[in-house]
Design a protein around this motif. Structure first.
Motif, mmCIF file in Angstrom:
data_model
loop_
_atom_site.group_PDB
_atom_site.id
_atom_site.type_symbol
_atom_site.label_atom_id
_atom_site.label_comp_id
_atom_site.label_asym_id
_atom_site.label_seq_id
_atom_site.Cartn_x
_atom_site.Cartn_y
_atom_site.Cartn_z
ATOM 1 N N ASN A 150 0.839 -1.185 0.121
ATOM 2 C CA ASN A 150 -0.002 0.145 0.043
ATOM 3 C C ASN A 150 0.699 1.279 0.052
ATOM 4 N N ASP A 151 2.070 1.314 0.329
ATOM 5 C CA ASP A 151 2.822 2.266 0.400
ATOM 6 C C ASP A 151 3.497 2.630 -1.218
ATOM 7 N N ALA A 152 3.155 3.460 -1.947
ATOM 8 C CA ALA A 152 3.497 3.816 -3.245
ATOM 9 C C ALA A 152 4.994 4.111 -3.264
ATOM 10 N N SER A 153 5.747 4.715 -2.366
ATOM 11 C CA SER A 153 7.068 5.066 -2.411
ATOM 12 C C SER A 153 7.544 5.219 -0.817
ATOM 13 N N GLY A 154 6.955 6.485 -0.249
ATOM 14 C CA GLY A 154 7.594 6.831 0.878
ATOM 15 C C GLY A 154 8.740 7.640 0.510
ATOM 16 N N THR A 155 8.602 8.633 1.587
ATOM 17 C CA THR A 155 10.094 9.647 1.306
ATOM 18 C C THR A 155 10.665 9.949 2.573
ATOM 19 N N SER A 156 9.974 9.982 3.794
ATOM 20 C CA SER A 156 10.383 10.302 4.894
ATOM 21 C C SER A 156 11.665 9.419 5.260
ATOM 22 N N GLY A 157 11.779 8.128 4.832
ATOM 23 C CA GLY A 157 12.905 7.326 5.232
ATOM 24 C C GLY A 157 13.868 7.583 4.421
ATOM 25 N N MET A 158 13.763 8.282 3.245
ATOM 26 C CA MET A 158 14.777 8.642 2.676
ATOM 27 C C MET A 158 15.602 9.739 3.308
ATOM 28 N N LYS A 159 14.737 10.904 3.675
ATOM 29 C CA LYS A 159 15.429 11.996 4.678
ATOM 30 C C LYS A 159 16.078 11.332 5.765
ATOM 31 N N ALA A 160 15.432 10.478 6.538
ATOM 32 C CA ALA A 160 16.212 9.782 7.607
ATOM 33 C C ALA A 160 17.665 9.510 7.169
ATOM 34 N N ALA A 161 17.727 8.442 6.013
ATOM 35 C CA ALA A 161 18.888 7.924 5.518
ATOM 36 C C ALA A 161 20.083 9.012 5.418
ATOM 37 N N PHE A 162 19.513 10.022 4.682
ATOM 38 C CA PHE A 162 20.619 11.217 4.408
ATOM 39 C C PHE A 162 21.307 11.717 5.618
ATOM 40 N N ASN A 163 20.301 11.336 6.730
ATOM 41 C CA ASN A 163 21.026 12.106 7.801
ATOM 42 C C ASN A 163 21.593 11.098 8.872
ATOM 43 N N GLY A 164 21.804 9.787 8.282
ATOM 44 C CA GLY A 164 22.381 8.812 9.193
ATOM 45 C C GLY A 164 21.651 8.073 9.952
ATOM 46 N N VAL A 165 20.260 7.968 9.870
ATOM 47 C CA VAL A 165 19.343 7.384 10.587
ATOM 48 C C VAL A 165 19.115 6.084 9.925
ATOM 49 N N LEU A 166 18.971 5.074 10.482
ATOM 50 C CA LEU A 166 18.653 3.754 10.026
ATOM 51 C C LEU A 166 17.242 3.352 9.658
ATOM 52 N N ASN A 167 17.021 2.996 8.462
ATOM 53 C CA ASN A 167 15.501 2.565 8.332
ATOM 54 C C ASN A 167 15.420 0.996 8.654
ATOM 55 N N LEU A 168 13.812 0.793 9.459
ATOM 56 C CA LEU A 168 13.508 -0.557 9.784
ATOM 57 C C LEU A 168 12.119 -0.658 9.171
ATOM 58 N N SER A 169 11.983 -1.350 8.074
ATOM 59 C CA SER A 169 10.816 -0.959 7.422
ATOM 60 C C SER A 169 10.320 -2.315 6.702
ATOM 61 N N ILE A 170 8.944 -2.469 6.703
ATOM 62 C CA ILE A 170 8.513 -3.409 5.457
ATOM 63 C C ILE A 170 9.252 -3.091 4.049
ATOM 64 N N LEU A 171 9.356 -4.166 3.465
ATOM 65 C CA LEU A 171 10.004 -4.226 2.178
ATOM 66 C C LEU A 171 8.963 -3.569 1.186
ATOM 67 N N ASP A 172 8.439 -2.340 1.184
ATOM 68 C CA ASP A 172 7.576 -1.855 0.398
ATOM 69 C C ASP A 172 8.067 -0.574 -0.247
ATOM 70 N N GLY A 173 7.235 0.012 -1.224
ATOM 71 C CA GLY A 173 7.756 1.326 -1.736
ATOM 72 C C GLY A 173 9.206 1.396 -2.266
ATOM 73 N N TRP A 174 9.850 2.330 -1.802
ATOM 74 C CA TRP A 174 11.266 2.847 -2.054
ATOM 75 C C TRP A 174 12.078 1.758 -1.492
ATOM 76 N N TRP A 175 11.670 1.303 -0.158
ATOM 77 C CA TRP A 175 12.801 0.434 0.622
ATOM 78 C C TRP A 175 13.070 -0.809 0.057
ATOM 79 N N ALA A 176 12.056 -1.178 -1.018
ATOM 80 C CA ALA A 176 12.302 -2.807 -1.707
ATOM 81 C C ALA A 176 13.545 -2.302 -2.699
ATOM 82 N N GLU A 177 13.906 -1.113 -3.033
ATOM 83 C CA GLU A 177 14.925 -0.851 -4.069
ATOM 84 C C GLU A 177 16.079 -0.651 -3.356
#
Ligand SMILES: *Cc1c(COP(=O)(O)O)cnc(C)c1O
Length: 723
Positions: free
Chosen positions: A597-624
């Protein structure tokens, strides 16, 4: 040249620093560190209390301060440097686009969107879609695209959120004071004059047009709040996603049809029109009408409109696509089809689609039929969309259906925290910003000493903590915070302990409550004596979404519950301002949508650029982006699509296991100096992978190369070059 943007600011500024006005009125300042610092120097207190709004700062600062600043050498040095930087940027003829496409620099690219999130001071966005539009605008400016956004000036914006004592969301709609925003009237200088008037059913709606400067890009916002309109019509553009379906239809007529008329009133003949989501899809009807009026046949008109139209769809949830009943369409478009030279049935067929709720006039179907190029916003979402819109191309194999994908990105200069900025400049390259989509550049992150990266992160984490404390203090003064609500304010969080952030719209499929599925298991995590886990939540529910509001109430209830001991915080009124603190300052960014259901999501990208680690369902951008070493994927042992309860149960279990077995142990595994080397290793891998790929730099280049330029070339082949 002396142009007056705001009379009272203009009058109070000493000559030597007169261009502060110009600087405040171009949102260019918002993504340039030096300009932000300059306004901070004008008045640090106002910088904070206005939530970073230079127009308000200049209105509020006492004239004597300005007189002093005009004689202060340190300020003047900064002032001169910032203006030089802005002039160089805005007048630069050598940006990427003009190098790559020197013959196309005069072909305008028009981008229509119902929301734009450029800066918090201009609250005309609700969430991800708007922030993406704003980021797209800024990146278009940075790359030198001849780019024009068109949208609404919502004077009451999206709502401001407050939670009552029971955790039920209250929506407030403060009126925007237009004098305090970086806007100016366009097309005619007199604010009361009308620029465009659009037929909506049997009424004429008059629109005023405002201009926002976004670096080199322009954003035009329509506003129906003018004396010439009936009182109810003046409300049409007041709120984002307010009102009922009929009001929504009227708004979309303004956006699509009024949008074209505004572009014409500006005297423009764009090379390409980009529909950001289906809200603006009526644009294609207006352009069909123009072509037919110019004497083209229906088929020719369709060919031309398709050639010059790009469409981006944003949701894999069928109910998320606007569709209007045919009788409502008839009420507003009666008389329109004859201007197109077609009959009612042919007209309705342009949008007719049954996505499982009966046939209706579907805005996405209209856009997909009349845009020559369409895309979803991640690889997975492209695939889901090709499947979902099969009814449009029943005889075409899914892989061949004409919907591609461009994965979303975020505008790096806007979302990278100060400390990371400095680190990238010093350790990666002084010109990292210009070369941000070069993968070899980001490999240099591996050589950054662990303690340097960890220190930068810790600094940003402390900034989040002090922001939460300040908000708690303000809330305590302004309203009657109950003791249990103080538990939820974040003031009891420990900055040395692991903090997990979760901030997004409270739609039920995003499952903000997944972590609360097994309370005893959660309590063991948050109350662990040596390795506690803490959470910060934020997000709004759509005002008409009661299940979403109940979900929010549940989460807030746990945050206030003494059993959680103040280890769970809820920050009210999530917006771009608070988003910056969150994506920069937590340790982990949690994302738990019900896939896909998550088309892409962008907040996780913002986090990543700041050194914050993602913990996420493999959906949207995170699958890539996920590669096994740059964060975590919440993967249930057996995928149980189709049964929501089982899927939730399995995903929750996978989440707990990851936290217990991997995330928490890694975070607390420190050397004597307190550095978690294993964790920092993962931060570096995350930055290395996400850096070059998930920025709007990569995204806007992809739109340009694969969508805009081919569309412009098609239009030139059909019509010749625009004048
Ligand atoms: C980035 C952003 C979003 C989009 O985040 P998602 O990952 O799509 O949830 C929403 N709201 C705000 C305020 C943002 O800054």
């Amino acid at each position: 040249m002396e142009s007056v943007l705001n009379q009272s600011i203009h009058e109070k500024l000493p000559r030597r620093i007169a261009r502060l006005e110009e600087l405040a009125f171009n949102l260019w300042w918002s993504w340039h560190r030096s300009a932000r610092d300059l306004f901070k120097m004008v008045d640090r207190t106002l910088w904070t209390t206005t939530r970073h709004n230079p127009v308000k700062i200049l209105l509020g600062v006492p004239p004597e301060y300005l007189q002093d600043l005009a004689r202060d050498p340190a300020f003047l040095r900064q002032y001169d440097a910032v203006l030089m930087e802005m002039d160089r940027d805005l007048r630069n003829g050598h940006l990427w686009y003009s190098h790559a496409y020197p013959d196309l620099v005069d072909e305008k690219i028009v981008y229509l969107s119902a929301e734009f999130g450029v800066h918090t001071s201009l609250p005309i966005y609700s969430g991800g879609l708007g922030v993406l539009s704003g980021d797209h605008n800024k990146e278009a400016s940075d790359l030198g695209l001849p780019f024009i956004g068109v949208g609404f000036l919502y004077e009451q914006g999206y709502f401001r959120q407050q939670l009552d004592h029971s955790g039920w969301q209250q929506a407030n709609y403060p009126q925007l004071d237009l004098d305090e925003v970086a806007l100016r009237p366009k097309l005619c200088a007199d604010e009361s004059c009308i620029n465009v008037s659009v037929a909506v059913g049997d009424r004429q709606i008059h629109l005023k047009v405002w201009e926002v400067l976004v670096g080199r890009a322009r954003l035009y916002l329509m506003d129906s709040n003018v004396e010439q309109n009936a009182p109810w019509d003046r409300e049409l553009t007041a709120r984002l996603y307010g009102g009922d379906r009929e009001m929504r239809l009227q708004q979309e007529i303004l956006l699509g049809i009024g949008g074209v008329q505004i572009i014409r009133a500006l005297g423009l003949r764009p090379g390409v029109w980009h529909l950001n989501e289906g809200h603006s899809a009526f644009m294609v009807l207006e352009r069909l009408r123009e072509y037919v009026h110019e004497g083209f046949s229906w088929d020719e008109a369709v060919t031309h409109v398709r050639a010059g139209t790009v469409f981006t769809t944003h949701t894999p949830v069928p109910a998320g696509h606007d569709a209007f009943p045919f009788n409502l369409m008839e009420k507003y478009f009666y008389g329109f089809w004859s201007q197109l030279g077609i009959n009612r049935d042919a007209f309705m067929a342009l949008g007719s689609y049954d996505s499982g709720y009966g046939s209706a006039f579907n805005m996405t179907a209209l856009a997909l039929r009349l845009a020559g190029r369409s895309n979803g916003v991640s690889a997975l979402h492209g695939e889901v969309s090709r499947e979902m819109w099969q009814g449009l191309w029943p005889d075409v194999k899914p892989a061949d259906r004409p919907i591609g994908h461009v994965t979303n990105g975020v505008h790096l200069p806007s979302w990278t925290g100060e400390a990371m900025h400095r680190l990238y400049r010093q350790r990666i390259s002084p010109d990292w910003m210009e070369r941000q989509d070069d993968p070899t550049l980001w490999t240099r992150i591996e050589e950054v000493p662990d303690e340097v990266l960890w220190d930068a992160h810790t600094y940003l984490k402390r900034k989040l903590f002090s922001a939460m404390r300040e908000r708690a203090r303000q809330a305590r003064i302004a309203q009657s915070t109950l003791p249990d609500q103080l538990l939820a304010s974040g003031i009891f969080l420990d900055p040395d302990a692991l903090v997990i952030g979760f901030a997004r719209r409270f739609a039920t499929y995003k499952r903000a409550n997944l972590i609360f599925r097994d309370i005893e298991r959660l309590k063991r995590l948050v109350h662990h004596r040596y390795r506690p886990v803490q959470f910060v939540f934020a997000g709004k529910a759509h005002p008409a979404d009661d299940p979403g509001k109940r979900l929010l109430q549940e989460v807030y209830g746990w945050a206030c519950n003494p059993e959680m001991g103040g280890r769970i915080a809820f920050v009210e009124d999530y917006d771009m301002h608070i988003a910056r603190y969150l994506v920069q300052g937590v340790d982990i960014w949690l994302n738990t949508p019900r896939k896909p259901n998550d088309a892409s999501g962008t907040s996780g990208m913002k986090a990543a650029f700041n050194g914050v680690l993602n913990l996420s369902i493999l959906d949207g951008w995170w699958a890539e982006a996920y590669n096994g070493r740059n964060g975590w994927a919440i993967l249930a042992e057996n995928d149980t699509y189709g049964n929501e309860w089982e899927q939730d149960e399995a995903d929750a279990d996978a989440l707990y296991r990851l936290l217990e077995d991997e995330v928490i142990p890694l975070y607390y595994q420190r050397d004597r100096g307190g550095i978690p080397h294993g964790w920092v290793e993962m931060m570096k891998e995350s930055i290395r992978v996400v850096g070059p790929l998930f920025s709007t730099r990569r995204m806007v280049k992809a739109y340009t190369e694969d969508y805009y330029v081919p569309a412009i070339r098609d239009i030139i082949a059909l019509e010749g070059k625009a004048e």
